[in-house]
Design a protein around this motif. Structure first.
Motif, short mmCIF file in Angstrom:
data_model
loop_
_atom_site.label_atom_id
_atom_site.label_comp_id
_atom_site.label_asym_id
_atom_site.label_seq_id
_atom_site.Cartn_x
_atom_site.Cartn_y
_atom_site.Cartn_z
N THR A 87 0.83 -1.13 0.02
CA THR A 87 0.18 -0.12 0.01
C THR A 87 0.81 1.25 -0.05
O THR A 87 0.82 1.94 -0.99
N PHE A 88 1.71 1.50 1.00
CA PHE A 88 2.41 2.70 1.06
C PHE A 88 3.53 2.67 0.02
O PHE A 88 3.94 3.58 -0.50
N ASP A 89 4.06 1.54 -0.35
CA ASP A 89 5.10 1.53 -1.40
C ASP A 89 4.85 1.24 -2.73
O ASP A 89 4.28 1.78 -3.58
N ILE A 90 4.87 -0.03 -2.99
CA ILE A 90 5.00 -0.57 -4.19
C ILE A 90 3.60 -0.55 -4.77
O ILE A 90 3.24 -0.42 -6.27
N GLY A 91 2.41 -0.40 -4.14
CA GLY A 91 1.36 -0.55 -4.65
C GLY A 91 0.36 1.06 -4.60
O GLY A 91 -0.70 1.26 -5.09
N ILE A 92 1.28 2.07 -4.14
CA ILE A 92 0.65 3.36 -4.29
C ILE A 92 0.15 3.85 -5.70
O ILE A 92 -0.73 4.71 -5.57
N GLN A 93 0.71 3.64 -6.63
CA GLN A 93 0.53 4.27 -7.92
C GLN A 93 -1.02 3.59 -8.31
O GLN A 93 -1.55 4.39 -8.57
N ALA A 94 -1.28 2.36 -8.20
CA ALA A 94 -2.39 1.65 -8.52
C ALA A 94 -3.24 2.17 -7.59
O ALA A 94 -4.76 2.32 -8.09
N ILE A 95 -3.31 2.27 -6.12
CA ILE A 95 -4.09 3.21 -5.49
C ILE A 95 -4.50 4.35 -5.62
O ILE A 95 -5.87 4.52 -5.89
N SER A 96 -3.60 5.02 -6.17
CA SER A 96 -3.84 6.65 -6.55
C SER A 96 -4.83 6.52 -7.60
O SER A 96 -5.74 7.21 -7.71
N GLY A 97 -4.30 5.77 -8.78
CA GLY A 97 -5.12 5.48 -9.93
C GLY A 97 -6.56 5.27 -9.71
O GLY A 97 -7.58 5.81 -10.15
N ALA A 98 -6.79 4.06 -8.96
CA ALA A 98 -8.06 3.64 -8.54
C ALA A 98 -9.08 4.87 -7.79
O ALA A 98 -10.09 4.80 -8.12
N LEU A 99 -8.25 5.33 -6.91
CA LEU A 99 -8.93 6.48 -6.10
C LEU A 99 -9.69 7.55 -6.95
O LEU A 99 -10.58 8.06 -7.06
N GLU A 100 -8.41 7.92 -7.80
CA GLU A 100 -8.88 8.92 -8.78
C GLU A 100 -10.27 8.54 -9.67
O GLU A 100 -10.72 9.43 -10.07
N ARG A 101 -10.25 7.55 -10.04
CA ARG A 101 -11.11 7.04 -11.03
C ARG A 101 -12.47 6.83 -10.27
O ARG A 101 -13.55 6.84 -11.15
N GLY A 102 -12.18 6.84 -9.18
CA GLY A 102 -13.95 6.80 -8.17
C GLY A 102 -14.42 5.34 -8.28
O GLY A 102 -15.75 5.57 -8.08
N HIS A 103 -13.76 4.53 -8.37
CA HIS A 103 -14.44 3.09 -8.09
C HIS A 103 -15.19 2.92 -6.82
O HIS A 103 -14.56 3.24 -5.89
N LYS A 104 -16.41 2.26 -6.85
CA LYS A 104 -16.77 2.01 -5.63
C LYS A 104 -16.41 0.85 -4.80
O LYS A 104 -16.79 -0.53 -5.10
#
Lengths: 315, 396
Positions: A114-131
């Motif tokens: 989450t904090f490290d290797i996954g941060i980009q994918a998380i940011s993308g998903a939060l920005e896109r607004g998936h529920k």
């Protein structure tokens, strides 16, 4: 799929069946195992769970066994949020055509994922607004590979890649402000929690799933091996993290921050640090000043949260 | 974004637009991709189809190719028909997820506008991205022109989703040379395509009423068996691919075979290639025949699984080969086509096969280059020279 928020007040409000079953290979006293158990007790509807690579994934699905009595998928380390994005949108499309049943989607990853290797994918998903709900179980290091430092490892903690050496006394960098990063995406709900306060955590999971948008929970989940304490102390240490203000418990609903545990008489941070072997070196006379520095950081962080709470909505 | 619409039974389309048109007709449920030259136009056109309501798919615009394939994996496990497209660096950013998609047995279809890999950065065509996929468990098809990439894209879904197969499939075309070249493409009616591919019926999917665990930890006692089953799926796919080619011929009138053969009946020397170069090789073969050299052409449409049967059949009487590779296997003895042919041949003692690397980073290949190379090959074969990779069209 959006669920109505129904908070629990007592243990008997929870379902009897536990969808995260016993028999898994996680350690005795494993904080993340408690997170998984509480999460599935919390969900009012059976969720689909996406698990990033890590202790929880490895320890709960050793083929041909699985601890998960809900649909569960593991793909790789850094992409739980991206995989969840695909599942949410595909389910939505297929369910609208009557081809499948909708379900809440929960992505769960450790602090490495989450904090490290996954941060980009998380940011993308939060920005896109998936529920969907993203849960980070934070045991403050890469515990699965044997206790290496992560962006979530606190200042001063010893890990195998930030050891307490003769010259460098443990990790020299501070923990990332994960919720701060998450809030940059203006999502409707983000919260911190720890497993010591099961009702708080369960209600946060329920509340998160009631929002129509991406939501996020950062839950502190102690690791008996990595933090070096007796397995019987997991819940106690989780509680001390809150009572010393080391890990403040708060939630941010539509931009408004609320501290959930005010801690009128906070214990000194030393009380928390001394319970764990990863901080043992800090108690040597030459490192004592580091404890003072940690106390200062803790106080400043708390004051920062109070300022934000008082100032009103941040977006 | 400009898209294409069929007013008659054909469209005027580049390779990229032909792929987008095929994907629309196939009626995918889910698309996730990230822009990269020279593939970008595929996803632009698909976005437009979705925006115009012509395609009722969910299009997830991700923040990287890694997330694109990850989202596709999620959607495919959820039971959706899934498509993605990429090129070059985008493909290698997806690399971690390529064996996961195949290991999880997900029938994801990918279009690849083939482009050289960095460094140095180059946007033009060679096959280095495509060839880098060959160990990752994907069925691999390659088109010679826009017509073929349209047809292969439709067939890819039917092959991938077949229960006997369940393997991700890539349909590739040469970047720019095909992806950006306008061509007449004969198309099928939407209903014909939909009837041909049918609906995806995922027997195993994420379903709260029947909870399953996907992607568990499988150690020394089970991992090997999972891999053995993938091998079996590839074996099955050999039959399925040939069936799908035949079925497609019935609805389209266009004949597809794992290997394309041109003037091979009486050929004494064969030119082997993949992609748009096959067309140039045909002209070269004709020129060689004008000079009295009986040349023929073999073009790979099916690259994985290796069409071993057809390689043996086609090369039964032709024992001199000039193999053209648009890819350099650095440090290897020869390129992928050479290796595949040699390993496929049941009888290889008398075969004279020479490997040539050409066209890297989009360097042109001309008819003359091929003609000269074939003549050189014949000389080398006569002298029984050992094979050593040679370069065509490079400044030494």
């Amino acid at each position: 799929m959006t669920l109505e928020y129904k908070p629990i007040t007592k243990l008997s409000d929870l379902p009897e069946e536990n969808l995260f079953t016993s028999g898994h290979r996680l350690c005795a006293g494993c904080g993340p195992a408690i997170v998984a158990r509480l999460t599935l007790l919390a969900t009012q509807e059976k969720p689909i769970v996406v698990n990033a690579t890590g202790c929880l994934e490895v320890g709960s699905t050793l083929y041909p066994y699985s601890s998960w009595k809900v649909p569960w998928v593991h793909v790789t380390f850094e992409n739980a949020a991206a995989v969840a994005s695909g599942i949410v949108e595909a389910l939505n499309k297929l369910a609208s055509e009557g081809k499948t049943k909708e379900a809440p989607v929960i992505a769960i990853g450790g602090d490495g994922g989450t904090f490290d290797i996954g941060i980009q994918a998380i940011s993308g998903a939060l920005e896109r607004g998936h529920k969907f709900l993203y849960i980070c179980y934070d045991n403050e290091a890469y515990q699965n590979t044997g206790i290496q430092r992560s962006g979530a490892t606190p200042f001063g903690a010893a890990t195998t890649t930030s050891p307490a050496g003769r010259v460098i006394p443990g990790k020299q960098e501070r923990k990332k402000d994960l919720i701060g990063i998450v809030l940059g995406h203006h999502i409707p709900y983000a919260a911190t929690a720890t497993i010591a306060y099961y009702r708080d955590y369960i209600n946060k999971v329920r509340k998160a799933l009631s929002y129509n948008g991406p939501t996020f929970i950062h839950v502190l989940a102690p690791c008996t091996l990595g933090w070096r304490y007796d397995p019987s102390k997991t819940v106690e240490i989780s509680r001390l993290a809150v009572e010393t203000k080391f890990f403040p418990i708060y939630e941010v609903e539509n931009g408004s921050l609320k501290i959930n545990f005010r801690v009128p008489k906070p214990k000194p941070v030393e009380e928390y640090l001394k319970t764990q072997g990863r901080f043992a070196h800090l108690f040597k006379p030459e490192n004592r000043h580091l404890i003072e520095e940690i106390q200062k950081n803790v106080d400043e962080n708390w004051a920062r949260l109070e300022r934000i709470e008082k100032a009103g909505p941040i977006f | 974004m400009t898209t294409v619409a069929a007013t008659k039974k054909f469209i005027e389309a580049t390779g990229n637009l032909a792929v987008a048109y095929a994907v629309k007709q196939v009626n995918v449920d889910f698309i996730s991709a990230y822009p990269i030259t020279p593939q970008t136009i595929i996803v632009e056109a698909l976005s437009q189809y979705v925006a115009d309501g012509e395609l009722k798919a969910k299009f997830v615009n991700v923040e990287s190719e890694h997330s694109a394939l990850s989202a596709c994996i999620g959607a495919s496990i959820a039971g959706a028909r899934v498509f993605t497209a990429t090129s070059s660096q985008g493909l290698v950013l997806m690399y971690e997820e390529l064996p996961v998609a195949s290991g999880l047995r997900l029938p994801i279809v990918m279009a690849l506008s083939m482009r050289a890999l960095s460094a140095p950065i180059n946007i033009h065509n060679d096959h280095s991205d495509f060839m880098s996929m060959r160990e990752q468990g994907w069925i691999m098809l390659a088109a010679e022109d826009a017509q073929e990439v349209y047809d292969l894209t439709i067939m890819a879904f039917k092959i991938a989703e077949d229960e006997r197969v369940l393997l991700p499939t890539v349909a590739a075309m040469d970047g720019f040379t095909i992806s950006h070249t306008l061509q007449r493409v004969d198309v099928l009616d939407d209903e014909v395509v939909r009837k041909f591919v049918g609906e995806r019926k995922a027997r195993f999917k994420l379903d709260v009423e029947n909870p399953l665990t996907f992607g568990p930890l499988a150690l020394t006692d089970s991992y090997f068996e999972f891999k053995r089953q993938q091998h079996e799926a590839f074996k099955n796919s050999e039959k399925v691919i040939r069936e799908v080619f035949k079925e497609y011929e019935k609805i389209s009138g266009r004949k597809y075979e794992p290997l394309k053969k041109f003037m091979m009946e009486d050929a004494e020397v064969a030119i082997v290639a993949l992609g748009s170069t096959v067309g140039i090789a045909r002209i070269a073969a004709k020129k060689l025949r004008e000079e009295g050299i009986k040349a023929g052409v073999i073009g790979f449409t099916l690259f994985r699984p290796t069409p071993k049967v057809e390689i043996n059949e086609t090369l039964k009487d032709v024992r001199t080969l000039a193999v053209f590779e648009r890819h350099l296997s650095l440090g290897a003895v020869a390129g992928p086509h050479y290796m595949d042919i040699i390993s496929s041949l049941d009888k290889k003692d008398d075969v004279k096969i020479y490997d040539y690397v050409y066209g890297l980073g989009g360097r042109d290949i001309t008819t003359k280059m091929i003609v000269d190379t074939v003549k050189k090959t014949i000389e080398k074969a006569k002298k029984n020279e050992p094979m050593e990779v040679e370069f065509v069209g490079v400044r030494e």
